[in-house]
Design a protein around this motif. Structure first.
Motif, PDB file in Angstrom:
ATOM      1  N   ASN A 151       0.613  -1.158   0.055  1.00  0.00           N
ATOM      2  CA  ASN A 151       0.033  -0.017  -0.003  1.00  0.00           C
ATOM      3  C   ASN A 151       1.000   1.211   0.013  1.00  0.00           C
ATOM      4  N   THR A 152       0.489   2.365  -0.705  1.00  0.00           N
ATOM      5  CA  THR A 152       1.196   3.568  -0.750  1.00  0.00           C
ATOM      6  C   THR A 152       0.205   4.790  -0.930  1.00  0.00           C
ATOM      7  N   ASP A 153       0.886   5.945  -0.799  1.00  0.00           N
ATOM      8  CA  ASP A 153       0.293   6.987  -1.226  1.00  0.00           C
ATOM      9  C   ASP A 153       1.181   7.567  -2.194  1.00  0.00           C
ATOM     10  N   ALA A 154       0.438   8.272  -3.212  1.00  0.00           N
ATOM     11  CA  ALA A 154       1.013   8.735  -4.344  1.00  0.00           C
ATOM     12  C   ALA A 154       0.780  10.558  -4.319  1.00  0.00           C
ATOM     13  N   THR A 155       1.977  11.102  -4.410  1.00  0.00           N
ATOM     14  CA  THR A 155       1.668  12.590  -4.763  1.00  0.00           C
ATOM     15  C   THR A 155       2.518  13.320  -6.063  1.00  0.00           C
ATOM     16  N   ILE A 156       2.050  13.948  -6.683  1.00  0.00           N
ATOM     17  CA  ILE A 156       2.546  14.458  -7.931  1.00  0.00           C
ATOM     18  C   ILE A 156       2.512  16.169  -7.447  1.00  0.00           C
ATOM     19  N   THR A 157       3.836  16.541  -7.705  1.00  0.00           N
ATOM     20  CA  THR A 157       3.915  18.081  -7.418  1.00  0.00           C
ATOM     21  C   THR A 157       4.676  18.517  -8.614  1.00  0.00           C
ATOM     22  N   ASN A 158       4.772  20.064  -8.370  1.00  0.00           N
ATOM     23  CA  ASN A 158       5.485  20.830  -9.006  1.00  0.00           C
ATOM     24  C   ASN A 158       5.804  22.141  -8.449  1.00  0.00           C
ATOM     25  N   LYS A 159       6.818  22.746  -8.551  1.00  0.00           N
ATOM     26  CA  LYS A 159       7.632  23.742  -7.710  1.00  0.00           C
ATOM     27  C   LYS A 159       6.565  25.095  -7.849  1.00  0.00           C
ATOM     28  N   ALA A 160       5.906  25.333  -8.836  1.00  0.00           N
ATOM     29  CA  ALA A 160       5.024  26.330  -8.966  1.00  0.00           C
ATOM     30  C   ALA A 160       3.642  26.087  -8.393  1.00  0.00           C
ATOM     31  N   LEU A 161       3.074  25.048  -8.823  1.00  0.00           N
ATOM     32  CA  LEU A 161       1.652  24.718  -8.632  1.00  0.00           C
ATOM     33  C   LEU A 161       1.577  24.051  -7.285  1.00  0.00           C
ATOM     34  N   GLY A 162       2.677  23.405  -6.655  1.00  0.00           N
ATOM     35  CA  GLY A 162       2.324  22.716  -5.168  1.00  0.00           C
ATOM     36  C   GLY A 162       1.818  21.411  -5.607  1.00  0.00           C
ATOM     37  N   LYS A 163       1.312  20.733  -4.676  1.00  0.00           N
ATOM     38  CA  LYS A 163       0.586  19.593  -4.980  1.00  0.00           C
ATOM     39  C   LYS A 163      -0.301  19.696  -5.974  1.00  0.00           C
ATOM     40  N   VAL A 164      -0.013  18.701  -7.360  1.00  0.00           N
ATOM     41  CA  VAL A 164      -1.048  18.922  -8.229  1.00  0.00           C
ATOM     42  C   VAL A 164      -1.932  17.915  -8.439  1.00  0.00           C
ATOM     43  N   ILE A 165      -1.807  16.415  -7.901  1.00  0.00           N
ATOM     44  CA  ILE A 165      -2.611  15.152  -7.946  1.00  0.00           C
ATOM     45  C   ILE A 165      -2.010  14.714  -6.810  1.00  0.00           C
ATOM     46  N   THR A 166      -3.148  14.197  -5.728  1.00  0.00           N
ATOM     47  CA  THR A 166      -2.882  13.328  -4.866  1.00  0.00           C
ATOM     48  C   THR A 166      -3.662  11.994  -5.063  1.00  0.00           C
ATOM     49  N   VAL A 167      -3.269  10.787  -4.543  1.00  0.00           N
ATOM     50  CA  VAL A 167      -4.253   9.663  -4.513  1.00  0.00           C
ATOM     51  C   VAL A 167      -3.737   8.734  -3.174  1.00  0.00           C
ATOM     52  N   ASN A 168      -4.694   8.680  -2.325  1.00  0.00           N
ATOM     53  CA  ASN A 168      -4.270   8.109  -1.232  1.00  0.00           C
ATOM     54  C   ASN A 168      -4.905   6.549  -1.070  1.00  0.00           C
ATOM     55  N   ASN A 169      -4.186   5.560  -0.467  1.00  0.00           N
ATOM     56  CA  ASN A 169      -4.519   4.531  -0.038  1.00  0.00           C
ATOM     57  C   ASN A 169      -4.549   3.412  -1.643  1.00  0.00           C
ATOM     58  N   VAL A 170      -3.366   3.734  -2.090  1.00  0.00           N
ATOM     59  CA  VAL A 170      -3.110   2.861  -3.445  1.00  0.00           C
ATOM     60  C   VAL A 170      -2.735   1.510  -3.120  1.00  0.00           C
ATOM     61  N   GLU A 171      -3.744   0.561  -3.279  1.00  0.00           N
ATOM     62  CA  GLU A 171      -3.522  -0.969  -3.093  1.00  0.00           C
ATOM     63  C   GLU A 171      -3.080  -1.733  -4.120  1.00  0.00           C
ATOM     64  N   ILE A 172      -1.690  -1.832  -4.112  1.00  0.00           N
ATOM     65  CA  ILE A 172      -1.058  -2.598  -5.094  1.00  0.00           C
ATOM     66  C   ILE A 172      -1.440  -3.971  -5.206  1.00  0.00           C
ATOM     67  N   ASP A 173      -0.891  -4.574  -4.070  1.00  0.00           N
ATOM     68  CA  ASP A 173      -1.385  -5.894  -3.400  1.00  0.00           C
ATOM     69  C   ASP A 173      -1.131  -6.939  -4.788  1.00  0.00           C
ATOM     70  N   PRO A 174      -0.059  -7.037  -5.110  1.00  0.00           N
ATOM     71  CA  PRO A 174       0.167  -7.835  -6.368  1.00  0.00           C
ATOM     72  C   PRO A 174       0.255  -9.585  -6.046  1.00  0.00           C
ATOM     73  N   TRP A 175       0.020 -10.200  -7.009  1.00  0.00           N
ATOM     74  CA  TRP A 175       0.286 -11.790  -6.899  1.00  0.00           C
ATOM     75  C   TRP A 175       1.644 -11.827  -7.728  1.00  0.00           C
ATOM     76  N   VAL A 176       2.479 -12.763  -7.215  1.00  0.00           N
ATOM     77  CA  VAL A 176       3.795 -13.156  -7.478  1.00  0.00           C
ATOM     78  C   VAL A 176       3.934 -14.404  -8.180  1.00  0.00           C
ATOM     79  N   TYR A 177       4.266 -14.540  -9.211  1.00  0.00           N
ATOM     80  CA  TYR A 177       4.369 -15.838  -9.894  1.00  0.00           C
ATOM     81  C   TYR A 177       5.706 -16.250 -10.152  1.00  0.00           C
ATOM     82  N   GLN A 178       6.385 -17.335  -9.820  1.00  0.00           N
ATOM     83  CA  GLN A 178       7.793 -17.359  -9.926  1.00  0.00           C
ATOM     84  C   GLN A 178       8.027 -18.960 -10.298  1.00  0.00           C
ATOM     85  N   VAL A 179       9.083 -19.154 -11.268  1.00  0.00           N
ATOM     86  CA  VAL A 179       9.498 -20.455 -11.542  1.00  0.00           C
ATOM     87  C   VAL A 179      11.023 -20.630 -11.553  1.00  0.00           C
ATOM     88  N   ASN A 180      11.669 -21.311 -10.727  1.00  0.00           N
ATOM     89  CA  ASN A 180      12.957 -21.451 -10.358  1.00  0.00           C
ATOM     90  C   ASN A 180      13.761 -22.722 -10.624  1.00  0.00           C
TER      91      ASN A 180
END
Length: 240
Positions: A206-235
């Motif tokens: 889980n993460t929070d994402a923030t996109i910023t610009n020096k002049a505009l400040g916080k441009v876009i914010t997205v909270n509670n980004v649940e990536i929660d992947p399945w990981v498949y592996q063959v070794n």
């Protein structure tokens, strides 16, 4: 007689396989192979603070798949229990925004790389003498995000909405994540040292994402980004 010799030979090979892969206390197992991270992503609504827009209901971000070299290192404390460390070459994922709820379709956001070091306790329930060795594992994952970049398309859109003469330089930040990791796997003996392995794991990222610009400040914010992947592996694995 030939049939008897053939039968004894096959039986002997099978018995050898049953004695192969005898995990013992102190064994170290190294595996390398192909690992695919397939996120099952979702998030809270996307907000655009620079334009005074609160989180838009129904919008979310999505994260693409990636495949890299996966590595695991296991130390066996008993014939049934061990500790495994997962490592890999960096995964790089595309990030997109689902804006269908706002009537804007799907838009590219950018991409990020991450490393997912994971430490797990693994349990082999059927003992150390079987050629097929299923196991279960549980542990903790720490995901570090880096080399993030914002799509030029998004920069152009933000510049147009903000009335800027040119596209602004946007920076994206993703907070690191600490979460649970669960797995199931199977080893199959080739001989006393080598084996093939397949595993599947689920990781709570889980993460929070923030996109910023020096002049505009916080441009876009997205909270509670649940990536929660399945990981498949063959070794392919080797026991020391």
């Amino acid at each position: 007689m030939k049939k008897l010799i053939t039968t004894l030979s096959i039986t002997g090979t099978a018995l050898f396989a049953l004695q192969a892969q005898a995990w013992e206390p102190g064994d170290m197992i190294v595996r390398a192979g192909v690992a695919t991270v397939s996120p099952d992503a979702g998030s809270d609504g996307i907000a655009i603070p620079a334009l005074g827009i609160d989180p838009i209901s129904g919008t979310s971000v999505d994260v693409g798949d990636d495949t890299q070299l996966g590595l695991t290192f296991t130390y066996m404390y008993t014939s049934n229990f061990g500790v495994e460390v997962l490592a890999s070459t960096p995964f790089t994922h595309s990030i997109s925004a689902d804006l269908n709820a706002a009537g804007l379709g799907v838009a590219p956001v950018g991409e990020t790389s991450h490393l997912p070091p994971t430490i797990s306790a693994v349990w082999y329930p059927i003992g150390s003498k079987a050629p097929f060795k299923p196991y279960l594992g549980a542990g903790l994952n720490y995901t570090m995000f880096f080399d993030t970049s914002v799509s030029p398309v998004l920069e152009g859109v933000v510049g147009g909405l903000a009335g800027l003469p040119e596209a602004p330089q946007l920076d994206m930040d993703l907070e690191d994540s600490l979460g649970l990791a669960l797995q199931a796997g199977l080893d199959y003996a080739i001989d006393d040292a080598w084996h093939v392995n397949a595993s599947i794991r689920w990781v709570d990222i889980n993460t929070d994402a923030t996109i910023t610009n020096k002049a505009l400040g916080k441009v876009i914010t997205v909270n509670n980004v649940e990536i929660d992947p399945w990981v498949y592996q063959v070794n392919i694995g080797y026991k020391f």
